[in-house]
Design an enzyme around this catalytic site. Structure first.
Site, PDB file in Angstrom:
ATOM      1  N   ARG A  36       0.819  -1.214   0.000  1.00 61.65           N
ATOM      2  CA  ARG A  36       0.000   0.000   0.000  1.00 61.65           C
ATOM      3  C   ARG A  36       0.857   1.270   0.000  1.00 61.65           C
ATOM      4  O   ARG A  36       0.448   2.300  -0.548  1.00 61.65           O
ATOM      5  CB  ARG A  36      -0.945  -0.003   1.202  1.00 61.65           C
ATOM      6  CG  ARG A  36      -2.071  -1.011   1.050  1.00 61.65           C
ATOM      7  CD  ARG A  36      -3.028  -1.001   2.210  1.00 61.65           C
ATOM      8  NE  ARG A  36      -4.195  -1.818   1.922  1.00 61.65           N
ATOM      9  CZ  ARG A  36      -5.202  -2.010   2.758  1.00 61.65           C
ATOM     10  NH1 ARG A  36      -5.187  -1.421   3.939  1.00 61.65           N
ATOM     11  NH2 ARG A  36      -6.229  -2.766   2.423  1.00 61.65           N
ATOM     12  N   LYS A 205     -19.090 -16.552   2.795  1.00 59.46           N
ATOM     13  CA  LYS A 205     -20.496 -16.288   3.073  1.00 59.46           C
ATOM     14  C   LYS A 205     -21.242 -15.652   1.907  1.00 59.46           C
ATOM     15  O   LYS A 205     -20.784 -14.668   1.331  1.00 59.46           O
ATOM     16  CB  LYS A 205     -20.611 -15.354   4.290  1.00 59.46           C
ATOM     17  CG  LYS A 205     -20.116 -15.977   5.587  1.00 59.46           C
ATOM     18  CD  LYS A 205     -20.281 -14.999   6.743  1.00 59.46           C
ATOM     19  CE  LYS A 205     -19.819 -15.614   8.063  1.00 59.46           C
ATOM     20  NZ  LYS A 205     -19.980 -14.667   9.183  1.00 59.46           N
ATOM     21  N   GLY A 356      -9.166  -7.702  -0.884  1.00 63.21           N
ATOM     22  CA  GLY A 356      -9.383  -8.763   0.095  1.00 63.21           C
ATOM     23  C   GLY A 356      -8.541 -10.001  -0.121  1.00 63.21           C
ATOM     24  O   GLY A 356      -7.399  -9.946  -0.586  1.00 63.21           O
ATOM     25  N   GLY A 379     -13.368  -4.011   1.652  1.00 63.25           N
ATOM     26  CA  GLY A 379     -14.750  -3.609   1.884  1.00 63.25           C
ATOM     27  C   GLY A 379     -15.220  -2.557   0.901  1.00 63.25           C
ATOM     28  O   GLY A 379     -16.352  -2.587   0.419  1.00 63.25           O
TER      29      GLY A 379
END
Length: 399
Positions: A36, A205, A356, A379
């Site tokens: 990053r 999920k 992610g 996110g």
């Protein structure tokens, strides 16, 4: 309308507030992955080379206790930035006050400073995370211009992004080069993709990806489903899933998504199963129609890798979010590797990883350079793929 980017600003002799995403992994006070920081260099260098005075800042983790004021100092990131820039980055160990203000006033064109973790302001009342009006106003007062290059927090309404933007003055907020890429690639893939568009969704999920699936059903030609979330869909179709992870309360939703998909959702046809969540335990590949009662699925199988690879081979735009199996364990990483290879072999296609775990997998497996764009926001990229307006992007001035 198009958003302003850093090249649209007159930077000479200006104090430029630069919101970065230096929320990097650390162990024992040392950075374990500086991706990053490296990704932010083009924006920082451009401002410095064009006579701007850079006031850099970022959050690092969540700050809840006084101990966090030591363990979550952003000083190591400032030190690493100085090494990469090969120039001094003056570090100010506070988030407001006379010391910070004096350092800002002392900055000369082409110089850079960095102040402490913005989340230190959360220790007493979550002032950063709740977008405290006075904090945003104060930080805005330190600069003449604001460049937001932190896509990873674009889905959050914080004082360090929208608070500053609201107070810095009209037309004075712009996207950095990293933010510009996220808007171009992820926003473009959602709003105006080159067809065929293939979306690949994994992870554990269905509930994490409901919005993405619903948004992409109208835009994608196919959505390939892997990871543990596949078992909720398989159970919704009436198949036995053994001990595999299933969201029992999402079965009706999964069924409704399958009905709405009208064949666009492509599910695995085989899976690698084991009795234990353990890389060294015995495992085998079975059809999704024959998952043993006492075993759990931990990866997609070879036939599914072939099926998915064939679907991917026709794509002009690919968006991938979520691994196909438990890629941290070598015996259950083959599905993720297979998908990586299929995307990497594409020619003249736009290929995007939505941050992610899938981004971590591609980097870990050595395929990072094969993708058009790897998002820096987990996110944030998910919410962007859902078609949501992200506060950090909305707050950037229009051209």
């Amino acid at each position: 309308m198009a958003k302003k980017i850093v090249t649209d600003l007159d930077l000479k002799n200006k104090k430029v507030l630069v919101r970065l995403d230096f929320n990097v992994p650390m162990k024992d006070g040392k950075i374990t992955n500086d991706n990053r920081i490296v990704a932010a260099l083009p924006t920082i260098k451009y401002i410095l080379e064009n006579g701007g005075k850079v006031i850099a800042f970022s959050h690092l983790g969540k700050v809840k206790t006084k101990e966090d004021l030591i363990s979550k100092s952003i000083r190591p990131a400032a030190n690493r930035l100085a090494e990469l820039l090969e120039k001094e980055v003056k570090f100010i160990p506070t988030t407001k006050g006379p010391e910070l203000e004096a350092a800002v006033d002392a900055l000369k064109p082409g110089e850079i400073m960095m102040f402490e973790n913005t989340r230190f302001e959360d220790l007493d009342g979550k002032k950063e995370s709740s977008n405290d009006p006075e904090l945003g106003k104060y930080w805005a007062s330190l600069g003449d211009l604001f460049v937001n290059d932190a896509f990873g927090t674009a889905h959050r309404s914080h004082a360090s992004n929208i608070g500053i933007a609201a107070n810095i003055g009209e037309g004075k907020t712009a996207a950095g080069f990293l933010m510009e890429k996220e808007i171009k690639f992820i926003g473009g893939a959602v709003d105006n993709p080159t067809k065929p568009l293939i979306a690949i969704l994994g992870g554990s999920k269905v509930s994490d990806k409901i919005g993405v699936i619903e948004n992409l059903l109208d835009k994608a030609d196919k959505i390939l489903v892997g990871g543990a979330m596949m078992f909720t869909f398989l159970r919704a179709l009436g198949k036995n899933t053994g001990k595999s992870m299933v969201e029992e309360d999402k079965l009706d939703l999964a069924k409704s998504l399958l009905d709405k998909a009208n064949g666009k959702l492509v599910l695995p046809i085989d899976t690698v199963v084991s009795k234990e969540f353990n890389n060294d335990a015995p495992h085998k590949t079975v059809s999704v129609n024959n998952i043993p009662e006492d075993q759990m699925g931990l990866d997609i199988g070879a036939a599914t890798i072939k099926l998915f690879s064939e679907e991917i081979s026709n794509a002009k735009t690919v968006v991938w979010n979520g691994p196909m199996g438990v890629f941290e364990m070598p015996n259950y990483a083959k599905g993720t590797i297979g998908v990586c290879e299929a995307i990497a072999n594409l020619k003249n296609s736009t290929t995007i990883i939505g941050g992610g775990d899938s981004a971590a997998a591609a980097i870990q497996l050595g395929y990072a350079s094969k993708f058009t764009h790897i998002s820096t926001g987990g996110g944030a990229s998910l919410e962007y793929l859902e078609g949501k307006e992200l506060p950090g992007i909305v707050s950037i001035s229009e051209k």
